[in-house]
Enzyme design. Sequence first.
Site, short mmCIF file in Angstrom:
data_model
loop_
_atom_site.label_atom_id
_atom_site.label_comp_id
_atom_site.label_asym_id
_atom_site.label_seq_id
_atom_site.Cartn_x
_atom_site.Cartn_y
_atom_site.Cartn_z
N CYS A 17 -13.02 7.91 -11.32
CA CYS A 17 -12.65 6.77 -10.49
C CYS A 17 -11.19 6.38 -10.75
CB CYS A 17 -13.59 5.59 -10.73
SG CYS A 17 -13.33 4.71 -12.30
N ASN A 45 -1.72 -4.82 -4.49
CA ASN A 45 -1.81 -5.49 -5.80
C ASN A 45 -2.92 -4.86 -6.62
OD1 ASN A 45 -4.35 -7.50 -5.79
ND2 ASN A 45 -3.48 -7.39 -3.72
N CYS A 105 7.24 -4.60 -2.59
CA CYS A 105 8.29 -4.15 -1.67
C CYS A 105 9.41 -5.18 -1.56
CB CYS A 105 7.69 -3.90 -0.29
SG CYS A 105 6.49 -2.56 -0.23
N ASP A 113 -7.28 -8.22 5.54
CA ASP A 113 -5.99 -8.63 5.00
C ASP A 113 -5.83 -10.12 5.26
OD1 ASP A 113 -3.14 -8.98 4.41
OD2 ASP A 113 -2.96 -6.80 4.65
N CYS A 130 -10.37 5.71 -14.31
CA CYS A 130 -10.24 6.89 -15.17
C CYS A 130 -8.79 7.35 -15.23
CB CYS A 130 -11.10 8.03 -14.64
SG CYS A 130 -12.87 7.82 -14.78
N GLY A 133 1.92 -1.55 5.41
CA GLY A 133 2.49 -0.28 5.79
C GLY A 133 1.50 0.87 5.79
N CYS A 160 -14.93 5.83 -19.54
CA CYS A 160 -14.39 4.86 -18.58
C CYS A 160 -15.30 3.64 -18.51
CB CYS A 160 -14.27 5.50 -17.19
SG CYS A 160 -13.76 4.34 -15.90
N LYS A 187 -2.33 -10.49 10.08
CA LYS A 187 -2.22 -9.04 10.20
C LYS A 187 -3.53 -8.39 10.61
CE LYS A 187 1.64 -8.23 7.04
NZ LYS A 187 2.10 -7.52 5.83
#
Length: 247
Positions: A167, A128, A182, A59, A170, A38, A238, A83
């Site tokens: 980043c 993810n 989704c 992807d 952080c 999306g 970090c 995709k």
Amino acid sequence: MNDNQLLRYSRHILLDEIGIGGQEKLLSATVLVVGCGGLGNAALPYLAAAGVGTLIVADDDITDQTNLQRQICFAEQDIGRGKAQALADFLRSRNGDCRVEARAERLDAASLAALLPRCDAVLDCCDNFATRHAINAAAVVANVPLVSGAAVGFAGQWAVFRPQQGCYACLFGVETAAEQACATFGVFSPLVGMVGTAQAAAVLNLLTGAPPSENLLHCCDARRGTWQTFRFARNPDCPVCSQASNY
């Protein structure tokens, strides 16, 4: 730029903040977009239309019926196609001067480390946390600005990260949180457009030299139609960006 490009991008060139110099920066830029769902469907058409010279789209997923509710670059005949390739074909049909590289794979640390030194910016449009953290770590090492976005239900967010200012880790830590897919929680169709186009605007501003807007997390409530912005600071401890060798 040739005469055709001067005409095609004339509405950008008319903007004092972009002009010929800014448009030439776009034409010479390379952007990696990780995720062709999306958010990628919303961001990538504007990057191609705006004249970003090279787009690398990655992807490993296959288009299915459930994607068509919000992933508007895909048509019914794309069901069953990868995709990345389907979206690459769509982008090439919109701007033949845009070089589009399709990578039908889930990028890991090694592939990200190989790709990012070529890039002027990277968009995280994935779904993810493992990939998000891998993108962030690679962007820190390569010193490449990252525009990260997420959307689920009616809630979306995006932010620009430059390792010198902070980043992704952080802000969100390095732990892998529970995924909110989704397929489980649903997603409001226009929400991905709201977030993805905001990501596209952010990267175009980065590429054309607009004043930076780092350390701001933008959050959207698509049910109410509202945006909120929250400031965050770089974490000096970090584990990802504080020890980067180039800072």
